[in-house]
Design a protein around this motif. Structure first.
Motif, PDB file in Angstrom:
ATOM      1  N   ARG A   1       0.159  15.577  -0.943  1.00  0.00           N
ATOM      2  CA  ARG A   1       1.104  14.473  -1.212  1.00  0.00           C
ATOM      3  C   ARG A   1       0.356  13.155  -1.240  1.00  0.00           C
ATOM      4  NH1 ARG A   1       5.071  13.287   4.013  1.00  0.00           N
ATOM      5  NH2 ARG A   1       3.445  13.033   5.605  1.00  0.00           N
ATOM      6  N   ALA A   2       0.841  12.258  -2.094  1.00  0.00           N
ATOM      7  CA  ALA A   2       0.211  10.946  -2.256  1.00  0.00           C
ATOM      8  C   ALA A   2       0.832   9.943  -1.286  1.00  0.00           C
ATOM      9  CB  ALA A   2       0.386  10.463  -3.689  1.00  0.00           C
ATOM     10  N   ILE A   3       0.036   8.968  -0.893  1.00  0.00           N
ATOM     11  CA  ILE A   3       0.496   7.921   0.035  1.00  0.00           C
ATOM     12  C   ILE A   3       0.151   6.562  -0.552  1.00  0.00           C
ATOM     13  CG2 ILE A   3       0.361   6.992   2.382  1.00  0.00           C
ATOM     14  CD1 ILE A   3      -0.621   9.730   3.282  1.00  0.00           C
ATOM     15  N   GLY A   4       1.111   5.643  -0.520  1.00  0.00           N
ATOM     16  CA  GLY A   4       0.888   4.277  -0.990  1.00  0.00           C
ATOM     17  C   GLY A   4       1.439   3.273   0.006  1.00  0.00           C
ATOM     18  N   ASN A   5       1.429   2.015  -0.375  1.00  0.00           N
ATOM     19  CA  ASN A   5       1.880   0.950   0.516  1.00  0.00           C
ATOM     20  C   ASN A   5       3.335   0.585   0.248  1.00  0.00           C
ATOM     21  OD1 ASN A   5      -0.686   0.661   1.719  1.00  0.00           O
ATOM     22  ND2 ASN A   5      -1.364  -0.620   0.010  1.00  0.00           N
ATOM     23  N   GLY A   6       4.115   0.480   1.317  1.00  0.00           N
ATOM     24  CA  GLY A   6       5.477  -0.010   1.224  1.00  0.00           C
ATOM     25  C   GLY A   6       5.599  -1.302   2.004  1.00  0.00           C
ATOM     26  N   VAL A   7       6.813  -1.722   2.284  1.00  0.00           N
ATOM     27  CA  VAL A   7       7.060  -2.901   3.107  1.00  0.00           C
ATOM     28  C   VAL A   7       7.130  -2.452   4.567  1.00  0.00           C
ATOM     29  CG1 VAL A   7       8.677  -4.769   3.632  1.00  0.00           C
ATOM     30  CG2 VAL A   7       8.295  -4.065   1.259  1.00  0.00           C
TER      31      VAL A   7
END
Length: 421
Positions: free
Chosen positions: A403-409
């Motif tokens: 699974r991919a992970i990115g930046n949120g708030v």
């Protein structure tokens, strides 16, 4: 109190204010400070006519004005005199300065030799020396005059009156009236409100001869001040709600967004809006009807897309729905789930490859010994789209998910897990 004692008391009060700046006492705060000046007093009766004395009327109007103003939030109200005693013109301004006044309103009743003269007028600072104070004074004068005219008083307009003998420090003509001139020098606008003519039988009878009429004048002054400075009544506090703030906005999968916000006192629920563009249009997607619930999950969204969210609190008062302003819109990008290929499934080593996901900053690799079994995370990969698993048993089958992970708030955004390979 004797005349001598009254004069001495006022001089002592003015001296204390001048030297110590009202207790030295009173630090400047964010509240608007209004000083009401009931004209004349003591041995100075002011104008008289039709059985009335100006000093008595101005004190009553000022008291009514003070009582009305104190129904508003964010204001402190003081008076230069609260009883029937004499206060000098310069002392009135000194008292206002001691209270750290933001504005000085001097309350008067007009008079004329010609008994036919009628109506209300307001004097404000001229534009010399400190033009910004003139602008403030004119605005306030206009608000009060409009209210007095609305009561039926004849409109004599807004006026300035220049001295022919006195000048300001820059050499320009000073204001004639001492309290206006002194207020300008002290750094705040001073105005003089003339509430009709005591010498006119009609003005005296309709506007000056009863407590009811005088209260209307005081309330008109107060409402003019409140309007000029944007004051809101205390009983209106319950009708207001603060805006909230998004404290987390993240993708929980490739099709789900989770958001949470700050709880707002007095709110009965929250409205949630979404858009695919920062500038909208935003569409309401949900209403949270519990005051204690400050989170929401938005489902069935298109993966790979960016969405913007904003929230506003609401409550109901007397069958009326009150809403706060929207919080600042925040965005989140949903990550597509990776496409995975595994090489060397049966050997001691296997290489897990996947296609790069737009918006991802890293990837998590999971493994299980059966396709539908429990998967455990075996690696977190940054700046790469592959992982070599060498911790394997020969002739043992393994299955992998990524699974991919990115930046949120205030948190990380996750894609859905890839299909097992």
């Amino acid at each position: 109190m004797s005349k001598l004692k009254m004069i001495l008391a006022v001089f002592l009060m003015a001296a204390v204010f001048h030297v110590f700046g009202v207790e030295d006492v009173q630090a400047k705060n964010s509240d608007l400070v209004v000083v009401l000046d009931a004209g004349h007093g003591g041995y100075d009766r002011g104008a008289s006519g039709n059985g009335l004395y100006e000093k008595t009327l101005t004190l009553k109007i000022a008291q009514y004005c003070k009582a009305e103003l104190e129904k508003y939030r964010g204001v402190k109200v003081y008076m230069t005199r609260s009883n029937d005693f004499y206060v000098g013109l310069d002392q009135r301004v000194s008292i206002a300065s001691g209270y750290k006044a933001d504005v000085f309103v001097s309350i008067h009743i007009n008079a004329a030799v010609n008994a036919s003269a009628v109506g209300a007028e307001v004097y404000y600072p001229n534009s010399n020396y400190k033009p910004s104070i003139s602008a403030q004074g004119r605005k306030l004068a206009g608000k009060i005059q409009n209210n007095l005219v609305a009561l039926g008083l004849h409109d004599r307009g807004l006026k300035t009156y220049n001295s022919k003998a006195t000048v300001y420090l820059d050499g320009s003509a000073a204001d004639y009236y001492a309290v206006i001139r002194g207020s300008k020098k002290a750094g705040f606008p001073g105005i003089i409100v003339e509430h009709g003519f005591i010498s006119n039988p009609v003005d005296a009878r309709v506007y000056l001869s009863s407590s009811t009429a005088l209260k209307k004048l005081g309330v008109a002054d107060a409402k003019g001040i409140a309007s000029c400075y944007g004051l809101k009544r205390k009983e209106d506090v319950s009708d207001e709600l603060d805006a909230t703030k998004l404290i987390q906005l993240v993708g929980k999968s490739s099709s789900r967004v989770s958001l949470s916000w700050k709880k707002v006192k007095g709110a009965e629920g929250y409205e949630i809006y979404r858009s695919s563009s920062k500038n909208g249009p935003f569409t309401k997607i949900a209403t949270v009807k519990k005051a204690g619930t400050t989170s929401y999950t938005d489902k069935s969204l298109a993966s790979g897309k960016t969405f913007y969210y904003k929230v506003r609190p609401y409550k109901k008062t007397q069958n009326k729905k009150i809403t706060a302003a929207f919080c600042t819109a925040q965005k989140v990008k949903l990550l597509k789930k990776p496409t995975v290929l595994v090489k060397g499934k049966s050997s001691a080593r296997a290489k897990v490859n996947w296609k790069e996901v737009t918006g991802a900053t890293k990837y998590e690799v999971y493994r299980s010994s059966s396709k539908d079994g429990k998967y455990q995370k075996i690696a977190t990969v940054k700046e790469a789209t592959s992982f070599q698993d060498s911790n394997r048993k020969t002739n043992q089958s393994y299955y992998y998910k990524v699974r991919a992970i990115g930046n949120g708030v205030k948190g990380s955004t996750y894609s859905s897990y890839s299909a097992a390979r």
